[in-house]
Design an enzyme around this catalytic site. Structure first.
Site, PDB file in Angstrom:
ATOM      1  N   HIS A  25       0.877  -1.174   0.000  1.00 39.59           N
ATOM      2  CA  HIS A  25       0.000   0.000   0.000  1.00 39.59           C
ATOM      3  C   HIS A  25       0.909   1.218   0.000  1.00 39.59           C
ATOM      4  O   HIS A  25       1.996   1.181   0.568  1.00 39.59           O
ATOM      5  CB  HIS A  25      -0.914  -0.005   1.234  1.00 39.59           C
ATOM      6  CG  HIS A  25      -1.851   1.162   1.260  1.00 39.59           C
ATOM      7  ND1 HIS A  25      -2.806   1.348   0.278  1.00 39.59           N
ATOM      8  CD2 HIS A  25      -1.965   2.206   2.116  1.00 39.59           C
ATOM      9  CE1 HIS A  25      -3.480   2.459   0.551  1.00 39.59           C
ATOM     10  NE2 HIS A  25      -2.984   2.995   1.653  1.00 39.59           N
ATOM     11  N   HIS A  37      -3.409   9.203   1.493  1.00 38.28           N
ATOM     12  CA  HIS A  37      -3.405   8.002   0.655  1.00 38.28           C
ATOM     13  C   HIS A  37      -4.773   7.765   0.049  1.00 38.28           C
ATOM     14  O   HIS A  37      -5.777   8.281   0.524  1.00 38.28           O
ATOM     15  CB  HIS A  37      -2.929   6.779   1.463  1.00 38.28           C
ATOM     16  CG  HIS A  37      -3.786   6.433   2.632  1.00 38.28           C
ATOM     17  ND1 HIS A  37      -4.337   5.189   2.807  1.00 38.28           N
ATOM     18  CD2 HIS A  37      -4.189   7.159   3.708  1.00 38.28           C
ATOM     19  CE1 HIS A  37      -5.033   5.158   3.938  1.00 38.28           C
ATOM     20  NE2 HIS A  37      -4.959   6.344   4.497  1.00 38.28           N
ATOM     21  N   CYS A 115      -3.382   2.952  -5.399  1.00 42.29           N
ATOM     22  CA  CYS A 115      -2.739   3.869  -4.459  1.00 42.29           C
ATOM     23  C   CYS A 115      -1.329   4.255  -4.897  1.00 42.29           C
ATOM     24  O   CYS A 115      -0.878   5.374  -4.644  1.00 42.29           O
ATOM     25  CB  CYS A 115      -2.731   3.272  -3.052  1.00 42.29           C
ATOM     26  SG  CYS A 115      -1.911   1.658  -2.948  1.00 42.29           S
TER      27      CYS A 115
END
Length: 172
Positions: A25, A37, A115
Site C-alpha cells: 500500500h 493516501h 494507491c
C-alpha cells in the site's frame, strides 16, 4: 508500531511504501506524522489478507491519517522509487494538490488507478505502478512458460495417436 526499513524520518513529499500481506500500500508523507493516501474501503492496517479485496473495488477515498494508524504493525519504507527517472515536483505543490483531494471519492482500478498510481502522480506528475508492472511481467513469463511446454509437447509428443492408444491398451 513497526519501524521504517532504515529508521529514517520521512520528509514532506516522500512516498511511503507499506508492506501488506501479498501487496504494497502506498501513501505520501505530508508532515507532522501524517500521510495522505488513496484507500479502498477494505484498506486499513489490521485488515490482513482481506484488504486484498480492494482489487474488486471501483471507488476509493482520499484520506489523511496518522502514519502509524495507516502502517499498523506492518513494515514500511521511504521509497521515492522514480527519483532517478523523473524530477519530483515542488513539495508545496505536492502537498497542496494532495490536500485538495481530501475526502474525494476517486475511481479505483488496480491496473490503472491504484494507491501507487495516486502517489506517483502527486510526486512526479506521472501515475505509475511498479507492482502492477511486476505482476504483469510475471503473468507474461508464466504464460510464455505454459505456451512453451505446450509447444514442446506438440513437437516431441506422440506422433501417432492410434499407436499410443494401442500401447496404452496393451499395458492394461
Amino acid at each position: 508500531m513497526a519501524p521504517t526499513e532504515y529508521d529514517v524520518k520521512p520528509e514532506p513529499g516522500d512516498l511511503i511504501e507499506i508492506f501488506r500481506v501479498g501487496y504494497q500500500h502506498w501513501a505520501i508523507y505530508v508532515g507532522d506524522g501524517y500521510v495522505i493516501h488513496l484507500a479502498p474501503p477494505s484498506e486499513h492496517a489490521q485488515a490482513g489478507a482481506s484488504s486484498m479485496m480492494s482489487v474488486l473495488c471501483d471507488i476509493a477515498i482520499v484520506k489523511k491519517e496518522e502514519i502509524w494508524s495507516v502502517v499498523g504493525n506492518d513494515k514500511y519504507s521511504i521509497n521515492n522509487l522514480l527519483d532517478n527517472k523523473y524530477e519530483p515536483r515542488q513539495v508545496r505543490d505536492i502537498i497542496r494538490e494532495a490536500q485538495s483531494l481530501l475526502g474525494k471519492e476517486l475511481p479505483y482500478c488496480v491496473f490503472r488507478g491504484n494507491c501507487e498510481h495516486f502517489v506517483t502522480e502527486l510526486r512526479y506528475g506521472k501515475p505509475q505502478s511498479r507492482q502492477v508492472r511486476k505482476v504483469l511481467e510475471i503473468g507474461v513469463v508464466f504464460g510464455l512458460a505454459v505456451a512453451g511446454i505446450g509447444l514442446l509437447a506438440a513437437i516431441f509428443g506422440p506422433k501417432d495417436k492410434e499407436k499410443t492408444q494401442e500401447q496404452a491398451m496393451r499395458n492394461l
